[in-house]
Structures are given as C-alpha cells and as structure tokens.
Design a protein around this motif. Structure first.
Motif, PDB file in Angstrom:
ATOM      1  N   PHE A 125      18.885   6.292   0.923  1.00 23.32           N
ATOM      2  CA  PHE A 125      17.586   6.863   1.308  1.00 23.32           C
ATOM      3  C   PHE A 125      17.103   7.866   0.255  1.00 23.32           C
ATOM      4  O   PHE A 125      15.923   7.874  -0.122  1.00 23.32           O
ATOM      5  N   LYS A 126      18.028   8.691  -0.245  1.00 18.71           N
ATOM      6  CA  LYS A 126      17.655   9.688  -1.257  1.00 18.71           C
ATOM      7  C   LYS A 126      17.178   9.008  -2.537  1.00 18.71           C
ATOM      8  O   LYS A 126      16.248   9.486  -3.205  1.00 18.71           O
ATOM      9  N   ILE A 127      17.838   7.910  -2.886  1.00 18.87           N
ATOM     10  CA  ILE A 127      17.426   7.172  -4.084  1.00 18.87           C
ATOM     11  C   ILE A 127      16.007   6.633  -3.923  1.00 18.87           C
ATOM     12  O   ILE A 127      15.158   6.764  -4.814  1.00 18.87           O
ATOM     13  N   TYR A 128      15.733   6.034  -2.738  1.00 20.23           N
ATOM     14  CA  TYR A 128      14.388   5.503  -2.492  1.00 20.23           C
ATOM     15  C   TYR A 128      13.356   6.624  -2.450  1.00 20.23           C
ATOM     16  O   TYR A 128      12.211   6.458  -2.896  1.00 20.23           O
ATOM     17  N   LYS A 129      13.751   7.747  -1.925  1.00 19.43           N
ATOM     18  CA  LYS A 129      12.821   8.870  -1.828  1.00 19.43           C
ATOM     19  C   LYS A 129      12.413   9.353  -3.210  1.00 19.43           C
ATOM     20  O   LYS A 129      11.250   9.734  -3.436  1.00 19.43           O
ATOM     21  N   LYS A 130      13.376   9.334  -4.169  1.00 12.77           N
ATOM     22  CA  LYS A 130      13.043   9.745  -5.530  1.00 12.77           C
ATOM     23  C   LYS A 130      12.092   8.741  -6.185  1.00 12.77           C
ATOM     24  O   LYS A 130      11.235   9.122  -6.991  1.00 12.77           O
ATOM     25  N   GLN A 131      12.252   7.477  -5.841  1.00 15.92           N
ATOM     26  CA  GLN A 131      11.370   6.462  -6.429  1.00 15.92           C
ATOM     27  C   GLN A 131       9.920   6.616  -5.960  1.00 15.92           C
ATOM     28  O   GLN A 131       8.998   6.132  -6.618  1.00 15.92           O
ATOM     29  N   ILE A 132       9.745   7.285  -4.822  1.00 16.09           N
ATOM     30  CA  ILE A 132       8.401   7.510  -4.306  1.00 16.09           C
ATOM     31  C   ILE A 132       7.541   8.263  -5.334  1.00 16.09           C
ATOM     32  O   ILE A 132       6.322   8.055  -5.437  1.00 16.09           O
ATOM     33  N   ASN A 133       8.182   9.138  -6.103  1.00 13.26           N
ATOM     34  CA  ASN A 133       7.435   9.924  -7.090  1.00 13.26           C
ATOM     35  C   ASN A 133       6.796   9.052  -8.158  1.00 13.26           C
ATOM     36  O   ASN A 133       5.854   9.472  -8.830  1.00 13.26           O
ATOM     37  N   ASN A 134       7.314   7.832  -8.321  1.00 10.96           N
ATOM     38  CA  ASN A 134       6.798   6.936  -9.358  1.00 10.96           C
ATOM     39  C   ASN A 134       5.900   5.832  -8.785  1.00 10.96           C
ATOM     40  O   ASN A 134       5.584   4.876  -9.490  1.00 10.96           O
ATOM     41  N   ASP A 137       0.839  -1.201   0.000  1.00  7.37           N
ATOM     42  CA  ASP A 137       0.000   0.000   0.000  1.00  7.37           C
ATOM     43  C   ASP A 137       0.870   1.246   0.000  1.00  7.37           C
ATOM     44  O   ASP A 137       1.947   1.277   0.609  1.00  7.37           O
ATOM     45  N   LEU A 138       0.388   2.288  -0.662  1.00  9.62           N
ATOM     46  CA  LEU A 138       1.171   3.521  -0.769  1.00  9.62           C
ATOM     47  C   LEU A 138       1.499   4.086   0.610  1.00  9.62           C
ATOM     48  O   LEU A 138       2.616   4.513   0.865  1.00  9.62           O
ATOM     49  N   ILE A 139       0.518   4.071   1.502  1.00  8.18           N
ATOM     50  CA  ILE A 139       0.724   4.677   2.812  1.00  8.18           C
ATOM     51  C   ILE A 139       1.791   3.921   3.600  1.00  8.18           C
ATOM     52  O   ILE A 139       2.569   4.514   4.362  1.00  8.18           O
ATOM     53  N   ALA A 140       1.866   2.600   3.419  1.00  8.28           N
ATOM     54  CA  ALA A 140       2.880   1.808   4.115  1.00  8.28           C
ATOM     55  C   ALA A 140       4.278   2.204   3.647  1.00  8.28           C
ATOM     56  O   ALA A 140       5.216   2.303   4.464  1.00  8.28           O
ATOM     57  N   ILE A 141       4.426   2.454   2.362  1.00  5.65           N
ATOM     58  CA  ILE A 141       5.730   2.843   1.819  1.00  5.65           C
ATOM     59  C   ILE A 141       6.088   4.259   2.243  1.00  5.65           C
ATOM     60  O   ILE A 141       7.221   4.531   2.669  1.00  5.65           O
ATOM     61  N   ASP A 147       3.508  -1.346 -10.378  1.00  3.99           N
ATOM     62  CA  ASP A 147       2.540  -2.392 -10.067  1.00  3.99           C
ATOM     63  C   ASP A 147       2.771  -2.870  -8.630  1.00  3.99           C
ATOM     64  O   ASP A 147       3.714  -2.439  -7.951  1.00  3.99           O
ATOM     65  N   GLU A 148       1.935  -3.763  -8.162  1.00  3.84           N
ATOM     66  CA  GLU A 148       1.986  -4.184  -6.757  1.00  3.84           C
ATOM     67  C   GLU A 148       3.312  -4.843  -6.418  1.00  3.84           C
ATOM     68  O   GLU A 148       3.882  -4.605  -5.345  1.00  3.84           O
ATOM     69  N   ALA A 149       3.836  -5.658  -7.325  1.00  6.51           N
ATOM     70  CA  ALA A 149       5.094  -6.349  -7.064  1.00  6.51           C
ATOM     71  C   ALA A 149       6.242  -5.358  -6.932  1.00  6.51           C
ATOM     72  O   ALA A 149       7.128  -5.516  -6.076  1.00  6.51           O
ATOM     73  N   GLU A 150       6.248  -4.320  -7.771  1.00  2.94           N
ATOM     74  CA  GLU A 150       7.314  -3.305  -7.689  1.00  2.94           C
ATOM     75  C   GLU A 150       7.208  -2.505  -6.388  1.00  2.94           C
ATOM     76  O   GLU A 150       8.225  -2.179  -5.757  1.00  2.94           O
ATOM     77  N   ARG A 151       5.987  -2.198  -5.994  1.00  2.00           N
ATOM     78  CA  ARG A 151       5.823  -1.472  -4.733  1.00  2.00           C
ATOM     79  C   ARG A 151       6.259  -2.329  -3.553  1.00  2.00           C
ATOM     80  O   ARG A 151       6.899  -1.842  -2.616  1.00  2.00           O
ATOM     81  N   LEU A 171       9.350   5.193   4.682  1.00  3.83           N
ATOM     82  CA  LEU A 171      10.415   6.120   4.285  1.00  3.83           C
ATOM     83  C   LEU A 171      10.533   7.271   5.280  1.00  3.83           C
ATOM     84  O   LEU A 171      11.637   7.721   5.609  1.00  3.83           O
ATOM     85  N   GLU A 172       9.400   7.730   5.797  1.00  3.29           N
ATOM     86  CA  GLU A 172       9.420   8.808   6.789  1.00  3.29           C
ATOM     87  C   GLU A 172      10.110   8.349   8.075  1.00  3.29           C
ATOM     88  O   GLU A 172      10.925   9.075   8.659  1.00  3.29           O
TER      89      GLU A 172
END
Length: 770
Positions: free
Chosen positions: A81-90, A48-52, A95-99, A56-57
């Motif tokens: 962390f910065k790399i993962y934070k940028k991926q949040i924009n996408n 779920d988006l909120i879990a991700i 799809d669910e597996a990528e999230r 990260l927060e």
C-alpha cells in the motif's frame, strides 16, 4: 536500499497476486470488468485520477480496520500500500495505460485483503437465482402474477469458493416443476434451508379461482437433500425465518382481506406475519394488521423485526416502517419509519452481529424491492418534537450515492437482501441497472449479482449471471442462536386481552389542560373484503379509507390512567375523548392483542423511551373496565342511523330544500348517488383525514386537530345553539362529534348488499371478516 525496496515490492506483488493468479482468466476478466462498471456508475473511467485516489483511500481504511479488528498479519499488504501511495505523486505524469495498470494493482490489493477477512474466509454461500414480476413490491410475493408474463426459472445454489471462483452447486437440481423462487433463509445451525416456490400454471389464472398457483414454503438440507413442501392451499406463503426454539415465522395471505387502494386489474390480498412448526404444522396467525407486511427476521434479543404498511387515514404510498413483536405475536410496536414521507419503505431488516444496530433497504412503494443500504441505531431513534415526524439522526447511509427511491427520485442502481457480517462488512445483492417497477417505468427485470461490500465503499464481485438475478446471499455457517422469548399470554383470558395505560396525558405534545380526557373510544378497523378495488364501494368522503366500527368506550381516571379489556385478535385504535364527547387526539395506526395478552402503555403518542411518571395509577388498583357500547349506528358505522335521525328531528324543518327553505342547505334523508342528500350537503362543512389533499394533516395527528376541532360544522352547530335556533341534548351532540371524529364516514361495511340496507336505515351485523 534500492535492492531492499525491490525485494519488498517483489514479495508484496507475489503475495497480493495470489488471489489474482489462483483464479481463471474468465473470472479475472469478469472481476476487472465489474470494477470498470463500478467506475462508470460514478461517471468516470478506471484511469481517472479521482478513481485511483479514492481506491487507495478505501484500501487504507480497509487495511486499518482489519488490522485492528482481527488477528490478521497484514504487514506485507501495508508495505505494498505504501508503495502504491508513493506512486500517486507521479499520477499526472503517467499516461492512461500506466494509470489504468496502477488502478488494477490497487483493486487487486483491496480484493486480496477483503477475502482474508475472517468473517467471510472459507465459508460457502447459499443464494437464490430468481426472476421477478415487475410492478410493485406488493406483486412480488403473489405467485399467480408470474403467469401473466410467463416468467420462470432459478433455484437454490451454493457458491463453493466465494471470491476465488464462480463455481456453484445447484441444490434444487430441477426437482421442482417450472416455476419461480423467492425469499431464502437458513437455520441457525446451517443444516436447513428454507425458501418459497410457486409452480407456474398452464393458463393465465383468475385470482378468485381455487386453482390459482401460489408461493409455498419448502425446506431442504444444506446439501440439497430431504426436499419438503411445508405449506399448501390457495394461500401465498413466503419469507420463512427460523425462530429460536425451531419454529418458523413467515408471511401469509391466510388472514384474509385486501389492501384498499388497488386497481381493478390487480387483486392484491394482504399478507401478514404467521408462525408454524418446522414441519409446516400448527400454523398460527400472529399479526392481525389490516394491510401487508414483509421480511421478518430475528433480533439478538429474540424478538421479530419486520416491515408493516400502515396507511390508516393517510397516504398509501408511504409509511412502510420497521416494527417489532414478540415471537408469539404479542406487543407489536413501531421501531422506525411510521412517521415520515422522506423515506417510503424500510425493507429486509437484519440485526448486525456484534451490534445493537439493524441494516435495512430504503425502498419504494411503486417498485419492486430494492434501494439504498441504511443502518439504524435503535438507541438513537426519536421523534422530532416540533413536527412529530421521525428524526433521521438515528440513521447512517451506507450507500448515499443511491437515493431513497420514490421519496427522493429514482436511482440508477440499487441494493437488495443485505446480509450483515458486522457493522463494517456485508454480503449484498446489487444491480447496475435502475430499480424496476411501476414508478420508475422500468418494465423489464434487472440483473443483480452478489458482492462483498464494506462501509468504506469497497465492493467485490462474488457471483453474477446475465439474464437472471442472484439474491439473498447467506454464509453457509452456524450462527449464534438468540434467546427464546417466553410467552407471557394468560390462558385464563381466552379471547380477550388487557390494556394498562399509565397516563394518557404523557405525550410528545402537551395537551390543553382545559380539556380533561374522560374516556377512550375504541374503534375496530375492518380489513377490506368483498372487492379488491379502491373505493369500490366507497365508504364516505375520504379516499380509500378503512371501514370501522365503534366497539365502545372505557373510562379514564382523573390521573389519566385506564385499565380495560378488549377482544383479542382484532385491529383496534383509540381516541382520547373529553367531557364534551370530542376527540382530543386519535390514532392513524392500530394495535391488536393476542388472546391472553396483557399490554401496558406509558401514554398517548409518547416519545420513544419515555418512563411512566405516574407510578401508582388509580386504574391499576381496580378490576379492568368492560367496554361500554356506543350509540346505535356505530357498530358497524352507519350514518343513516347515527346522524340522520338527529337531522330529521332538529334540522330538516328548516333545511328541507323546499319552498322558502330552498336556498338553505338541504339536510333531508333522501337517497342520492349512493349516499343521502344530507351527507352530500355537509361535505363542505366537514374535515377529515385521508390519503389525499383533503386530509387535515398528512403524516401525523396532533392534539386538538381532530375532525370535530377542524370541521366548520362544529362552529355552525354551536352558533345555532347559542342563538336558540336548535336544541340538542348532550347525547345528540356527542353523537355528532363521534361521527366527525370517526372520520365522517357514511358506511361501515364493504358489502354492497349491506350498504343498500344501511342507506335505508336498516341495522346490519358487523362484517364477517373481523
């Protein structure tokens, strides 16, 4: 530029995956499955988006805190962390597996950062595996209850490589018979482990049998060697806690007595604070409180903090607050939680390293121990000026998603046995299951695992075994020893103590200036004896009340000061009495003094932190007052001798229930249903404090709200006097006021034989258990 980013990503992935790839597949799966359960606990999946977003927060907060509070070099972790934070924009295009894959990457980064924390890195953890008797926290620490469900198992274990493996070492190694374990602790030098163990009986026991099995305290070396049993007998001894100087504080049923609100099927003796040498010798009772206490630990200043159940003339399901005393048992004082029903219990308090704050578990009465994690700041504790109840502004909720059990409902998960590493980091025991017990109707034991928890909401699994709870995680490392608090007891006082009161008019609430306080009445509260069953025998109007007796009174000087001696080792409470003999204010708690203790009080129910305004109290300039005994029928309490003679002389002539007086209230002294006719008759005209709806007020006692103020009987008597219908002298009026303010009790003993004597007007000696 692209090459540079790929290089950073590759390096970062390698570093952050060190923890991931250095563990077994089984452990890795257990960790990831635990993350899944954590998200399901919040009503969502890991993808779920909120879990991700939230992961990260939490990751950022953890990174910032550890980089600022330690010397760790987290540069690479920040880059990842910065790399993962940028991926949040996408995220929305994934799809669910990528999230789900991104979620796991963030969680592995959090875990890698968490176990670089110097507060936990490279320290083995000692802990208990245990099974609990499920009912209430009262039953958990009484060994014979465990035989009723034939539950056993557990032991003391060491987690060898926390965060990287679930490999453990069994330190007890089956050297004890079939039985149950509870309450683990570690010495300051990390060389000695203390715990409690109860052997199982072959047959279901009777509590009143001298063959019943009990919890006893054991010690052993940190490697499991030199196992010793330190206590024995038909007493439950548990909650061992090393004191500065080497002695051990613990809880024990040795003081005797029962609680006052129990069912016929559950004999529940009281256990209170005790102390002994590290070899089990020289056991001494420190607390003479009349009901149960739990979970002692040592504050940074060397004092003991513990939980006390305090329900004199009020609810038995509340008021399990934090108390503090010196290691010799002197100066027991409330810290927090004695004046609120918005939080039922404060369990397992521990001082936080590097802080003046204390962490505890907000738990329930009608369940086993467990609940929400709370931090209290002693410098901010205060009483609400309007309600007189505990102000919660001193509290910080570390786990707001877990409601305060019983007070606010029943949580679906719970925490247990927090071990603070700092204000931000804790070892904890945690269960995904509901809190078990009588209240939530969860009859089966639930499983808890061990976790590293931080205030940012991160929780990383350390150890879990299905079918048995893992609790009391403690780093196997030396700790700073608090200072030894020297005892200031005066051996010349022997069996007495001295109390110094600066100004009884200093109070949270201003008292009426029209009612000058002339004396203090001193009541002794008598622990429940003879029977463990609530209201058996009944003492009077109030539900499940304490038996009491008036030791007597002492004078209060014109400036509000008092100086007097009281018997040591006795649970006592005070009432402030005006010149008419009526109580202006009273206690619904108690204190006790150790032999030779000299204790000072600023005022009466004063605000915490109040400084005495009266700098030269008159009473302090003279010798201490001796207690002046009260009237016949007050030692112990006896309505037949204290009140009925007044009614016989002045009232029964018109209130005999016969002939022309048949319609008038009958105040004769004939026996009826275990009391006298007059006692039954007066009930509608009397107010009292109790555990129940008839109480004048539930939580606190306010000035001029004592029973003599609130009872219609007071006005009726005054009206009779004004109309010359009756003539009572001052002593007789004071006796009636004394009876009312003594909670209008009938009996002062739990003994049925002595009650039979009392109802006949015979004098009996004070109860043996005092």
């Amino acid at each position: 530029m692209r090459f540079s980013r790929l290089l950073i990503t590759a390096c970062c992935c390698f570093v952050t995956c060190q923890i991931c790839y250095s563990i077994s597949d089984k452990f890795r799966s257990a960790i990831e499955y635990d993350w899944q359960l954590q998200e399901e606990r919040k009503g969502r999946s890991s993808s779920d988006l909120i879990a991700i977003y939230e992961s990260l927060e939490r990751c950022e907060k953890l990174l910032v805190d550890l980089s600022e509070s330690s010397e760790l070099n987290l540069e690479i972790e920040f880059e990842l962390f910065k790399i993962y934070k940028k991926q949040i924009n996408n995220l929305e295009s994934m799809d669910e597996a990528e999230r789900f894959a991104l979620y796991k990457q963030i969680r592995w980064l959090i875990r890698d950062i968490s176990f670089q924390n110097p507060l936990i890195e490279s320290s083995p953890i000692v802990f208990l595996k245990r099974r609990r008797f499920i009912c209430q926290m009262l039953h958990e620490y009484l060994g014979y209850f465990y035989d009723y469900r034939d539950i056993s198992g557990g032991g003391v274990y060491k987690l060898d490589n926390p965060g990287y493996s679930m490999q453990t070492s069994d330190l007890t190694k089956h050297r004890l018979p079939k039985g149950n374990f509870t309450t683990l602790s570690l010495s300051y030098d990390a060389k000695s482990i203390y715990f409690a163990f109860a052997e199982r009986a072959e047959q279901k026991p009777d509590y009143y049998s001298d063959q019943r099995k009990c919890f006893h305290i054991y010690s052993m070396d940190c490697n499991g060697g030199n196992l010793k049993q330190l206590t024995d007998g038909i007493y439950d001894d548990f909650d061992p806690c090393e004191l500065p100087g080497g002695d051990v504080a613990f809880m024990s049923t040795r003081r005797g007595g029962f609680g006052r609100c129990h069912n016929p099927w559950e004999p529940l003796p009281c256990y209170t604070l005790h102390r002994m040498k590290s070899d089990g010798q020289n056991i001494k009772t420190l607390s003479f409180h009349e009901t149960n206490e739990w979970h002692p630990s040592v504050l940074h200043d060397g004092r003991i903090v513990y939980t006390r159940w305090d329900y004199i003339d009020r609810s038995a399901a509340n008021f399990h607050g934090l108390w503090i005393s010196n290691p010799d048992g002197s100066n027991p004082s409330i810290l927090f939680g004695n004046y609120t029903k918005n939080l039922n219990a404060c369990y397992q308090p521990r001082a936080i390293p590097g802080s003046n704050k204390i962490v505890f578990v907000a738990g329930a009465h009608h369940a086993d121990v467990g609940g929400s994690l709370v931090v209290v700041d002693p410098t901010k504790i205060k009483i609400h000026k309007k309600t007189g109840e505990d102000d919660f502004s001193s509290l910080e909720l570390l786990t707001p998603e877990v409601c305060f059990p019983e007070a606010n409902g029943w949580p679906n998960s719970y925490f247990h046995s927090p071990w603070p590493l700092s204000e931000n980091y804790y070892l904890v025991s945690f269960s995904f299951d509901p809190l078990p017990g009588m209240g939530p109707h969860v009859d089966e034991d639930t499983t808890t695992g061990l976790y590293l928890f931080d205030r940012f909401g991160n929780m990383e699994l350390l150890y879990r075994e299905e079918g048995i709870s893992s609790m009391y995680p403690i780093p196997l490392a030396p700790r700073t020893v608090p200072p030894v608090v020297p005892s200031a007891l005066d051996s010349n006082l022997e069996n007495e103590g001295e109390l110094l009161l600066s100004d009884i008019n200093t109070s949270l609430y201003e008292k009426s200036g029209a009612r000058k306080i002339k004396t203090l009445n001193i009541f002794q509260i008598l622990p429940k004896s003879e029977t463990h069953v609530a209201n058996k025998p009944r003492l009077g109007y109030a539900n499940a009340e304490s038996a009491r007796m008036l030791l007597g009174s002492v004078p209060v000087e014109k400036d509000g000061s008092a100086f007097f001696r009281v018997p040591a080792s006795k649970p006592i409470l005070f009432q402030a009495i005006d010149d008419n003999g009526k109580a202006v204010q009273g206690m619904r708690s108690l204190i006790y003094l150790q032999p030779g203790e000299q204790r000072g009080c600023v005022g009466c129910h004063e605000t915490p932190g109040t400084v005495a305004r009266n700098t030269q109290p008159i009473a302090f300039k003279r010798k201490p007052s001796q207690i002046k005994p009260g009237p016949d029928g007050s030692l112990p309490w006896n309505y037949s001798r204290l009140v009925q003679p007044i009614l016989d002389q002045h009232c029964v002539g018109c209130h005999d229930g016969k002939g022309k007086n048949e319609k008038r209230p009958n105040l004769c002294g004939a026996e009826k249903d275990g009391f006298l006719v007059s006692y039954h008759t007066l009930k509608p005209y009397v107010k009292w404090y109790e555990w129940g709806d008839s109480s004048i007020r539930q939580t606190v006692t306010l000035p001029e709200e004592m029973p003599s103020d609130n009872s219609p009987l007071t006005g009726i008597i005054s009206n009779h006097i004004k109309r010359n219908m009756v003539k009572l002298n001052n002593d007789e009026m004071k006796r009636l006021y004394l009876w009312l303010d003594g909670n209008a009790s009938f009996y002062g003993t739990y003994s049925e034989d002595e009650q039979l004597a009392q109802i006949k007007g015979e004098k009996v000696d004070p109860p043996a258990l005092q």
